[in-house]
Structures are given as C-alpha cells and as structure tokens.
Design a protein around this motif. Structure first.
Motif, mmCIF file in Angstrom:
data_model
loop_
_atom_site.group_PDB
_atom_site.id
_atom_site.type_symbol
_atom_site.label_atom_id
_atom_site.label_comp_id
_atom_site.label_asym_id
_atom_site.label_seq_id
_atom_site.Cartn_x
_atom_site.Cartn_y
_atom_site.Cartn_z
ATOM 1 N N ILE A 100 0.990 -1.242 -0.168
ATOM 2 C CA ILE A 100 0.227 0.144 -0.087
ATOM 3 C C ILE A 100 0.328 1.091 -0.100
ATOM 4 N N ALA A 101 1.981 1.646 0.726
ATOM 5 C CA ALA A 101 1.857 2.688 0.911
ATOM 6 C C ALA A 101 3.088 2.760 -0.533
ATOM 7 N N MET A 102 4.410 1.577 -1.265
ATOM 8 C CA MET A 102 5.404 1.898 -2.464
ATOM 9 C C MET A 102 4.089 2.182 -3.266
ATOM 10 N N ILE A 136 3.956 6.142 -2.786
ATOM 11 C CA ILE A 136 4.311 7.186 -3.684
ATOM 12 C C ILE A 136 4.665 7.131 -4.376
ATOM 13 N N SER A 137 4.681 5.591 -5.153
ATOM 14 C CA SER A 137 4.949 5.417 -6.401
ATOM 15 C C SER A 137 4.038 6.322 -7.506
ATOM 16 N N LYS A 138 2.391 6.693 -6.990
ATOM 17 C CA LYS A 138 1.972 7.783 -7.323
ATOM 18 C C LYS A 138 1.992 9.197 -7.367
ATOM 19 N N VAL A 139 2.360 9.266 -6.406
ATOM 20 C CA VAL A 139 2.755 10.820 -6.208
ATOM 21 C C VAL A 139 4.307 10.834 -6.950
ATOM 22 N N PHE A 140 5.132 10.145 -7.236
ATOM 23 C CA PHE A 140 6.000 10.361 -7.870
ATOM 24 C C PHE A 140 5.767 10.467 -9.227
ATOM 25 N N ALA A 141 4.677 9.691 -9.712
ATOM 26 C CA ALA A 141 4.731 9.484 -10.607
ATOM 27 C C ALA A 141 4.005 11.061 -11.588
#
Lengths: 204, 124
Positions: free
Chosen positions: A145-147, A150-155
């Motif tokens: 869930i965490a990963m 933050i991947s979405k935020v990164f994108a």
C-alpha cells in the motif's frame, strides 16, 4: 483499497467531493503546509475524514507542541489535545466544504480529469510482484500500500514538472519524451529522484 | 557518467530491437500501461498521452520502486522491507510522507470499521 475521502463524502452528491482541482493538486491531495494556518506538521493535517477522533496519528502531534510554557505538563496535555482536535476538525471541515464548493463548480472535462486523478492507481498485485522479485521474500500488505501510494505521488511529480517544461518551451500537451527527460533532469538536480548508482567518493 | 547513462538509456529503449534480458528496460513487458495512461491524464496531460512518454514514465516508476526497495532492504531489518523503513526513507519529502501517513491511517480505520461491522453481524 477504497479511496479515502470517498468514504466520508457518501452523503454528498458523488465520489468527487472533498477532492481538489485537477491540474496540480498532488500537493493538496496529500496536504502540504500551505493549507496550514496553524503550522501543524503535514501528517496531522492530512486527517481529512470523518473519524476525527482518531487518535492514531493525533497523539504524535500533541507531543510536538508541548512544554514551552510554565504550566505543568499534565495540565497542558489535557487542554491542548482537545483544543487542537477541535481546531483541526474545524480546519478539516472548512477544507471539506471548500473542496465541495470547488468540485461542484467543475466543468465536465475537469470532472473527468479529477475522477481519473482520484481513481487511478497502480495494481497492487503487480507492485507486490515487483517488490518480491527484488527482495526474494514476501512483503506485508502495508508495504505494498505504501509503495503504490508514493509511486503515484512520484509519477505525479514527474508529470507536473514535465508540464511545466512543456509550457516553458512553448509546446502543447500531450507530453513528449523530451519534456519527460528534462523533467527528470530537473528533479534529479533537486534530488527528488533517488539514485544510488553514482557513488560519490569523498577522499580520493 | 551515471547521469548520462540514464539519458542514453531512454534513447536505447526506443531503438533497440535485439532480444533483451530481464535486466534491460526496453524488452520488459509493460506492467502499468493502462493505469499510467489514466494517471497521466489525471495529472494534467492530454487524454491520450504518447506511448513513448508512458513508457518512459513506467521505467521511471519501476526504477523508483527498485531503488526504494533496495534502500529499505539495507536499513532496519536487513534483507526485508518493512513499512517503517519506507517511512524513514521518505521522511524528507513532505508530500510523500504525508501521503503514506494518510494511506496507512486510512487503512487502519477501514480494518477497524470492517472488523466492527463483522462483529456486529456475528452478534446479531
């Protein structure tokens, strides 16, 4: 996992309430200090949902503001949390209302974009497979869930930067690879992109 | 050199035709194409983004996940990835940190709500 704000806003017209405007709102989706009239840290601010008495993250914040005056610590502990919880609830409610007003005034295209913004997510299975292929052992659900989060935020950060680049160069969307690469270059210089390949040798 | 490698890597992805191994970015099956398209639209791109841009973004995301995973494996409990490690790694970035806190808190609440709901059903 269900979309967080959707749970509380069922009472409102649709799933889009309590969100933010489409274009650059990654920063507000995970609320950032600018919304923050009382200079609380972001993690406390981000509890914008109905369980406002939730003390999971709340206790962390109360400790931060402690102990500056001469009052006995225990007394402060009693008064401060309630005041802060009320303030935070009020700020949350204000924010929710503002969001609702904003979303209700969206055009059709904006609504579409906003819906995509809220709903899009990385598939948990693929992320889990990816992480497990790297670690070689299984990982817990929270890690996935965490990963994915933050991947979405990164994108989002990359796309936003690329849109800035695109605008600056006088181009129009859709984004081209050159915009993406320039965005990556800029983010790298700000160290927002992790890179452990390049080892900086200090004393050579 | 490392920085140049990344840039050159993108160009190679588009050009390479020869069979790649698991390590190469170009030949890996696209994992997130559909979701990334929706995401890019949501973040402000056009309704149909270019496939090359989506590919670049996918590579970046996979690299990001890989880097985070490696870092998480090296701190805390070695060889394992735990939530605390991720939170620690992300502590300097306000957006991501807030988002992770948000998500985990929400998840806890949902679990509690489901549990309460199930117990209520069981009781009645």
């Amino acid at each position: 996992m269900a979309d967080p704000a959707r749970i509380k806003t069922d009472s409102n017209s649709d799933k889009l309430a309590a969100g933010k405007s489409p274009k650059t709102e990654d920063s507000e989706e995970a609320p950032v200090p600018d919304a923050d009239a009382e200079s609380k840290d972001p993690s406390s601010q981000s509890l914008k949902h109905e369980h406002k008495q939730d003390s999971v993250a709340g206790d962390d914040d109360d400790d931060d503001d402690e102990g500056t005056s001469g009052q006995p610590v225990s007394k402060k502990l009693k008064v401060e949390p309630e005041k802060k919880k009320e303030k935070r609830q009020k700020v949350d409610e204000d924010e929710i209302q503002k969001m609702q007003v904003l979303v209700s005034s969206f055009s059709e295209e904006q609504l579409n974009r906003y819906e995509m913004y809220r709903r899009s997510a990385f598939p948990k299975a693929a992320i889990k497979r990816l992480i497990q292929s790297i670690t070689g052992s299984s990982v817990s659900q929270n890690v996935v869930i965490a990963m994915s989060g933050i991947s979405k935020v990164f994108a989002g950060e990359i796309v936003e930067e690329a849109l800035d680049v695109c605008e600056k160069w006088g181009d129009t969307p859709p984004l081209q690879p050159k915009h993406m690469r320039e965005a990556v270059r800029r983010l790298k210089s700000r160290e927002q992109i992790p890179n452990t390949k390049h080892k900086h040798i200090l004393f050579n | 050199m490392a920085e140049e490698e990344d840039e050159a890597g993108f160009d190679e992805d588009l050009d390479e035709g020869a069979g790649g191994t698991d390590g190469s970015h170009g030949k890996r099956k696209r994992l997130f194409s559909k979701e990334l398209r929706c995401m890019m639209y949501g973040f402000g791109d056009d309704q149909s983004p270019y496939t090359e841009s989506v590919d670049i973004l996918e590579d970046l995301v996979i690299e990001f996940v890989t880097e985070m995973t490696h870092k998480a494996m090296s701190i805390g409990r070695q060889g394992r990835v735990q939530v605390e490690d991720i939170v620690f790694l992300i502590r300097k970035d306000p957006r991501k940190f807030a988002r992770v806190k948000d998500l985990l808190t929400m998840n806890e609440e949902l679990k509690r709500a489901r549990k309460a709901f199930d117990e209520a059903n069981y009781g009645s």
